[in-house]
Motif scaffolding. Structure first.
Motif, PDB file in Angstrom:
ATOM      1  N   ARG A  14      35.653  37.542  41.198  1.00 38.48           N
ATOM      2  CA  ARG A  14      36.713  38.477  40.809  1.00 38.48           C
ATOM      3  C   ARG A  14      36.697  38.738  39.300  1.00 38.48           C
ATOM      4  O   ARG A  14      36.905  39.862  38.856  1.00 38.48           O
ATOM      5  CB  ARG A  14      38.070  37.974  41.296  1.00 38.48           C
ATOM      6  CG  ARG A  14      38.204  38.014  42.812  1.00 38.48           C
ATOM      7  CD  ARG A  14      39.621  37.764  43.281  1.00 38.48           C
ATOM      8  NE  ARG A  14      40.133  36.456  42.963  1.00 38.48           N
ATOM      9  CZ  ARG A  14      39.979  35.366  43.718  1.00 38.48           C
ATOM     10  NH1 ARG A  14      39.311  35.420  44.853  1.00 38.48           N
ATOM     11  NH2 ARG A  14      40.515  34.218  43.342  1.00 38.48           N
ATOM     12  N   VAL A  18      36.126  42.556  37.792  1.00 35.76           N
ATOM     13  CA  VAL A  18      37.014  43.200  36.818  1.00 35.76           C
ATOM     14  C   VAL A  18      36.247  43.542  35.545  1.00 35.76           C
ATOM     15  O   VAL A  18      36.332  44.664  35.041  1.00 35.76           O
ATOM     16  CB  VAL A  18      38.240  42.306  36.507  1.00 35.76           C
ATOM     17  CG1 VAL A  18      39.028  42.843  35.329  1.00 35.76           C
ATOM     18  CG2 VAL A  18      39.135  42.196  37.737  1.00 35.76           C
ATOM     19  N   SER A  21      33.858  46.461  36.124  1.00 34.86           N
ATOM     20  CA  SER A  21      34.578  47.707  36.383  1.00 34.86           C
ATOM     21  C   SER A  21      35.169  48.286  35.110  1.00 34.86           C
ATOM     22  O   SER A  21      35.149  49.500  34.904  1.00 34.86           O
ATOM     23  CB  SER A  21      35.691  47.479  37.398  1.00 34.86           C
ATOM     24  OG  SER A  21      35.146  47.074  38.626  1.00 34.86           O
ATOM     25  N   ASP A  44      42.303  44.340  30.692  1.00 38.33           N
ATOM     26  CA  ASP A  44      41.897  43.359  31.684  1.00 38.33           C
ATOM     27  C   ASP A  44      43.006  42.367  32.017  1.00 38.33           C
ATOM     28  O   ASP A  44      43.022  41.796  33.106  1.00 38.33           O
ATOM     29  CB  ASP A  44      40.609  42.649  31.301  1.00 38.33           C
ATOM     30  CG  ASP A  44      40.618  42.049  29.913  1.00 38.33           C
ATOM     31  OD1 ASP A  44      41.448  42.467  29.086  1.00 38.33           O
ATOM     32  OD2 ASP A  44      39.788  41.177  29.665  1.00 38.33           O
ATOM     33  N   TYR A  47      44.803  42.931  35.287  1.00 39.54           N
ATOM     34  CA  TYR A  47      44.159  42.508  36.529  1.00 39.54           C
ATOM     35  C   TYR A  47      44.170  40.997  36.738  1.00 39.54           C
ATOM     36  O   TYR A  47      43.558  40.501  37.674  1.00 39.54           O
ATOM     37  CB  TYR A  47      42.731  43.051  36.588  1.00 39.54           C
ATOM     38  CG  TYR A  47      42.735  44.550  36.743  1.00 39.54           C
ATOM     39  CD1 TYR A  47      43.010  45.130  37.975  1.00 39.54           C
ATOM     40  CD2 TYR A  47      42.520  45.385  35.669  1.00 39.54           C
ATOM     41  CE1 TYR A  47      43.054  46.501  38.129  1.00 39.54           C
ATOM     42  CE2 TYR A  47      42.562  46.760  35.809  1.00 39.54           C
ATOM     43  CZ  TYR A  47      42.828  47.308  37.038  1.00 39.54           C
ATOM     44  OH  TYR A  47      42.868  48.665  37.181  1.00 39.54           O
ATOM     45  N   TYR A  50      44.960  39.703  40.231  1.00 40.17           N
ATOM     46  CA  TYR A  50      43.825  39.805  41.162  1.00 40.17           C
ATOM     47  C   TYR A  50      42.871  38.639  40.934  1.00 40.17           C
ATOM     48  O   TYR A  50      42.465  37.974  41.887  1.00 40.17           O
ATOM     49  CB  TYR A  50      43.101  41.144  40.966  1.00 40.17           C
ATOM     50  CG  TYR A  50      41.790  41.230  41.703  1.00 40.17           C
ATOM     51  CD1 TYR A  50      41.759  41.276  43.093  1.00 40.17           C
ATOM     52  CD2 TYR A  50      40.584  41.256  41.020  1.00 40.17           C
ATOM     53  CE1 TYR A  50      40.550  41.350  43.771  1.00 40.17           C
ATOM     54  CE2 TYR A  50      39.382  41.333  41.689  1.00 40.17           C
ATOM     55  CZ  TYR A  50      39.366  41.380  43.073  1.00 40.17           C
ATOM     56  OH  TYR A  50      38.173  41.446  43.756  1.00 40.17           O
ATOM     57  N   ILE A  57      43.319  44.041  44.238  1.00 42.71           N
ATOM     58  CA  ILE A  57      43.046  45.011  43.184  1.00 42.71           C
ATOM     59  C   ILE A  57      43.567  46.399  43.571  1.00 42.71           C
ATOM     60  O   ILE A  57      44.034  47.153  42.716  1.00 42.71           O
ATOM     61  CB  ILE A  57      41.540  45.025  42.821  1.00 42.71           C
ATOM     62  CG1 ILE A  57      41.339  45.632  41.449  1.00 42.71           C
ATOM     63  CG2 ILE A  57      40.714  45.714  43.879  1.00 42.71           C
ATOM     64  CD1 ILE A  57      39.976  45.350  40.861  1.00 42.71           C
TER      65      ILE A  57
END
Length: 70
Positions: A14, A18, A21, A44, A47, A50, A57
């Motif tokens: 994960r 992130v 992305s 960031d 997130y 998540y 997400i």
């Protein structure tokens, strides 16, 4: 493509999801105004739930989009 759902990923995966992305433009997110990040800052952190396995997400993205529409 492998699932990015919490149940199908590890915490390390994960974090990588992130990071990859958010850095698609090749820059860091700190003080960036791209991606409608008005005011800049470190995106960031948004997130983190998540990464911690607390929220999907997709939920976070939907909440972010709904705040932009207002």
């Amino acid at each position: 493509m492998k699932s990015i759902r919490i149940k199908d990923t590890t915490r390390e995966e994960r974090i990588r999801i992130v990071a990859q992305s958010l850095q698609i433009c090749g820059q860091t997110c700190e003080f960036c105004n791209g991606c409608d990040n008005l005011g800049g800052g470190i995106v960031d952190n948004y997130y983190q739930p998540y990464i911690d396995g607390e929220k999907e997400i997709a939920e976070l993205n939907a909440a972010y989009r709904s705040n932009l529409v207002r």
